[in-house]
Design an enzyme around this catalytic site. Structure first.
Site: not given
Length: 284
Positions: A107, A19, A48
């Site tokens: 991640s 982001d 995720h």
């Protein structure tokens, strides 16, 4: 089947997130320092996404067991950057995916102010197949998007999701304990499909017998080890006692010898001064 644990492998590096924010070297070090599964367990998920069904595709695929922070020291462009390394305890499904060369990137999901401590904490680890989905191209989209598409995947809106990192997982067996061995044995018994109540009763009887035999076997082994330790301790005690007696006797002999030895520093009596000393007198 023995449980597996991975060797340490890199799960993230300081730098950009998805982001536009940046993971600093301090963030990496804080995650390594603060991580404690007893406080908050970090589970492994797919892309995720956190499913609620234990048998669904988006179930959990294991846990993070340990973290450490190290500087990268190789000939890559990442040399000198701080990286976070993890040990994980994977499920069989994750091991199978890895062997099939699927979901080979990781991640991180990072909570910046975990439990109001002011420090970062690793709250989630995702495995993914395509680094581009969480890499440069996706990063640019998330920076300019009015609503970050990754927000719906986060535990908290302020959490950071790192750019995906390729990993090579190597697993080794965890040492088997008495409890895990017994648990697996009982689970295998009750895992059979039986049609009748008699068969189920037989399973219960077999499981109880297996537990009793296992406990008796371990108790016998423990008693044997205790007996061996007691024998070794008795031998050691006797050896120490014998040496103490020898030392005491040697000290007594030395003391007696010293008591009967003339001291060279002791003051001697002076010679008699009367008469002529050593001269002999003759009466003529």
């Amino acid at each position: 089947m023995a449980k597996k644990v991975s060797k340490f492998f890199r799960i993230g590096v300081e730098g950009d997130t998805c982001d536009g924010r940046v993971i600093s070297a301090q963030d990496i070090q804080e995650m390594a320092e603060t991580f404690d599964p007893r406080v908050y367990g970090c589970r492994i998920n797919l892309e995720h996404l956190r499913g609620i069904l234990p048998d669904g595709i988006f179930k959990r695929y294991g846990d993070v067991a340990e973290l450490k922070a190290e500087k990268i020291d190789d000939d890559s462009a990442l040399k000198g950057k701080w990286a976070l390394f993890a040990k994980i305890t994977p499920t069989d499904d994750l091991i199978a995916m890895n062997k099939a060369a699927q979901k080979v990137y990781t991640s991180m999901e990072i909570q910046p102010n975990f439990a109001n401590t002011g420090k970062c904490y690793l709250v989630g680890l995702a495995v993914t197949d395509d680094p581009a989905s969480l890499g440069t191209e996706y990063l640019e989209f998330c920076r300019t998007a009015k609503h970050n598409p990754l927000n719906r995947f986060k535990l908290s809106p302020e959490n950071l999701i790192s750019v995906a990192t390729p990993v090579e997982l190597e697993f080794e067996d965890l040492p088997e304990t008495v409890f895990t061995a017994l648990t697996e044995k009982v689970k295998s018994i009750f895992g059979r499909k039986q049609a009748s109540d008699d068969a189920r009763l037989n399973d219960v009887h077999e499981a109880v017998t297996a537990v009793a035999e296992h406990v008796q076997e371990k108790l016998s082994a423990t008693e044997q080890r205790l007996a061996e330790m007691e024998t070794a301790f008795s031998a050691l005690k006797q050896e120490v006692t014998d040496r103490a007696d020898e030392t005491s006797q040697a000290f007594t002999r030395l003391k007696n010898s010293l008591d009967h030895t003339e001291s060279l520093t002791q003051q001697r009596r002076s010679k008699a001064t009367g008469g002529g000393g050593d001269a002999l007198m003759t009466n003529c």
